[in-house]
Write an enzyme that holds these catalytic residues in place. Structure first.
Site, short mmCIF file in Angstrom:
data_model
loop_
_atom_site.label_atom_id
_atom_site.label_comp_id
_atom_site.label_asym_id
_atom_site.label_seq_id
_atom_site.Cartn_x
_atom_site.Cartn_y
_atom_site.Cartn_z
N PHE A 207 0.84 -1.20 0.00
CA PHE A 207 0.00 0.00 0.00
C PHE A 207 0.88 1.26 0.00
CE2 PHE A 207 -2.74 3.09 2.23
CZ PHE A 207 -3.92 2.95 1.52
N ASP B 56 1.92 -6.42 7.49
CA ASP B 56 0.79 -5.51 7.57
C ASP B 56 -0.49 -6.34 7.36
OD1 ASP B 56 -1.24 -3.65 7.09
OD2 ASP B 56 0.18 -2.18 6.29
N TYR C 274 -10.34 -0.43 11.42
CA TYR C 274 -11.61 0.00 10.80
C TYR C 274 -12.02 -0.81 9.59
CZ TYR C 274 -8.08 2.52 8.07
OH TYR C 274 -6.97 2.83 7.34
N LYS C 275 -11.20 -1.79 9.18
CA LYS C 275 -11.58 -2.59 8.00
C LYS C 275 -12.41 -3.79 8.48
CE LYS C 275 -7.97 -0.55 5.25
NZ LYS C 275 -6.55 -0.57 4.80
N ARG D 212 -13.26 -3.10 -6.91
CA ARG D 212 -12.89 -3.99 -5.81
C ARG D 212 -14.13 -4.30 -4.97
NH1 ARG D 212 -8.58 -2.22 -1.21
NH2 ARG D 212 -10.26 -0.76 -0.78
C1 LIG Z 1 -5.76 0.66 4.80
C2 LIG Z 1 -4.30 0.50 4.75
C3 LIG Z 1 -3.44 1.47 5.31
C4 LIG Z 1 -4.01 2.75 5.87
O1 LIG Z 1 -3.24 3.30 6.88
P1 LIG Z 1 -3.90 4.40 7.84
O2 LIG Z 1 -2.81 4.94 8.65
O3 LIG Z 1 -4.95 3.68 8.65
O4 LIG Z 1 -4.56 5.43 6.99
C5 LIG Z 1 -2.08 1.20 5.33
N1 LIG Z 1 -1.57 0.06 4.80
C6 LIG Z 1 -2.39 -0.89 4.24
C7 LIG Z 1 -1.79 -2.14 3.67
C8 LIG Z 1 -3.76 -0.67 4.18
O5 LIG Z 1 -4.55 -1.58 3.60
#
Ligand SMILES: *Cc1c(COP(=O)(O)O)cnc(C)c1O
Length: 408
Positions: free
Chosen positions: A125, A194, A219-220, A367
């Site tokens: 990400f 992660d 939050y996911k 998605r």
């Molecule tokens: C959703 C997501 C993030 C988001 O990071 P935040 O600090 O919560 O905004 C980071 N890495 C991955 C792999 C994600 O899927």
């Protein structure tokens, strides 16, 4: 040909079907975006109201002690631990995921001071990439970016830490955590996973896989609410040696001694930086109750079935119109399915207008996420039926669906 009735039968015999009623799901919506923002657990509004009125409003500052506010990062971490295959003292809830990536990459580098390279996977990400680059620049290391299949070959004796996403946010590809972790460890490097797209959606076995560090957001699939606090896992073998640069007072051994110099607290305490965001923390703690007694083998089996069903039905209703992105084998996929389509953005906007909510990831991916605790088999059927209708009528081909919002 699979029928809608057959999907209803699958729901009848679904051992997780009862969990759906734990969530508030609006009428007329098929929610296939729990991988981005989990649905609202029904008990959260009342819990937040009592938190605000009784704890904040009445108990006021005494709440840090009597209502367990100060200890909440560890307590909520312990509650989350079984969901990711960890011991209760191996998980702490704090900050957001991006901040925790920074802290834990720095902690990993601190454990391998003679090594000068960070390995990251290409499809990770953006935040993971940006922060890896920033940590490397800050601490004077090199970044080695490699494709998933090349990761184990890329770990040599100069690599301090290997930073990977368990499930790829765009393709859904699920990496082999035990194998990659074992290879990383054999090369003397620290593994950091992660779990943003795997925690709460499939079996994660951090301790038995020998993982060093992991991070994830609340939050996911964990349904903690927008901006919920994130979490950190650190294997017990590192407790006592954990140092990260954001040495705030709540990570101190005796925060209320108010010493001038920093003394790290025990266990995961030094991973804390400042005061927990209690409104978010309390919602997250409540949300985790939805997982009480949940068998993740069942969650995984349902998640795979929902994804397979979606792919089968898209093929049945819309042969040749969408290209599947990522692994075709559900055993190698997380709880999402992505399709490629040149008009992906307006198609997704038209679907959302019809109540089928997924999301779009640039440049051309639609998605769809399947949160196994509340998505039904019949939802998958109805969603594909709607996609077929939106394409047949070309209702997506309207200028209002091409206007890009900030969040896609
Ligand atoms: C959703 C997501 C993030 C988001 O990071 P935040 O600090 O919560 O905004 C980071 N890495 C991955 C792999 C994600 O899927």
């Amino acid at each position: 040909m699979l029928t809608r009735e057959e999907c209803l039968d699958l729901d009848q015999s679904d051992p997780l079907a009862g969990h759906r009623k734990l969530f508030h799901l609006p009428d007329g919506v098929i929610y296939l975006d729990g991988n981005s923002l989990g649905a609202l657990p029904r008990t959260i509004p009342d819990r937040l109201e009592s938190f605000v009125r009784d704890e904040w409003g009445t108990d006021l500052i005494r709440s840090w002690n009597i209502n367990g506010w100060f200890d909440s990062p560890n307590r909520v971490g312990a509650r989350l631990a079984p969901i990711v295959g960890a011991e209760p003292d191996e998980v702490i809830v704090c900050d957001n995921l991006s901040v925790n990536i920074f802290k834990m990459l720095a902690a990993a580098i601190g454990l391998r001071p003679d090594r000068r390279t960070i390995v990251i996977e290409t499809g990770n990400f953006p935040s993971d990439h940006y922060i890896t680059d920033s940590v490397a620049a800050t601490f004077g290391l090199e970044v080695r970016t490699v494709d998933a299949a090349e990761v184990t070959n890329a770990v040599d004796d100069d690599v301090a830490v290997v930073h990977l996403s368990h499930v790829d946010y765009r393709t859904g590809e699920l990496l082999d955590m035990p194998a990659i972790t074992a290879a990383t460890r054999a090369a003397g490097a620290i593994s950091m996973w992660d779990l943003a797209h795997s925690a709460g959606a499939l079996e994660v076995e951090l301790s038995s896989s020998g993982v060093d560090f992991a991070v994830g957001c609340g939050y996911k699939y964990l349904n903690g609410g927008p901006g919920a606090p994130a979490f950190i896992y650190a294997n017990r073998r590192h407790h006592g040696d954990l140092r990260q640069p954001l040495t705030g007072w709540t990570g101190h051994a005796a925060p209320f001694a108010l010493d001038r110099s920093y003394e790290p607290g025990p266990g995961l305490t030094p991973l804390r930086s400042g005061t927990p965001a209690m409104l978010s923390m309390v919602a997250f703690e409540e949300a985790l109750r939805c997982f009480d007694g949940v068998d993740f083998a069942m969650v995984r089996a349902k998640s795979r079935r929902l994804g397979e069903l979606f792919v089968e039905l898209v093929d049945q209703f819309l042969p040749g119109q969408f290209e599947l992105v990522g692994p075709a084998d559900s055993a190698r996929r997380g709880s999402q399915v992505s399709f490629q389509h040149a008009d992906g953005y307006p198609i997704m906007q038209a679907l959302i207008a019809r109540g089928v909510i997924g999301d779009f990831r640039a440049p051309d991916r639609l998605r769809f996420g399947f949160a196994p605790l509340y998505v039904r088999h019949v939802d998958v059927w109805d969603a594909v039926d709607t996609i077929a209708s939106v394409l047949a009528t070309r209702e997506w081909d309207d200028p209002r669906f091409r206007e890009r919002s900030t969040v896609t």
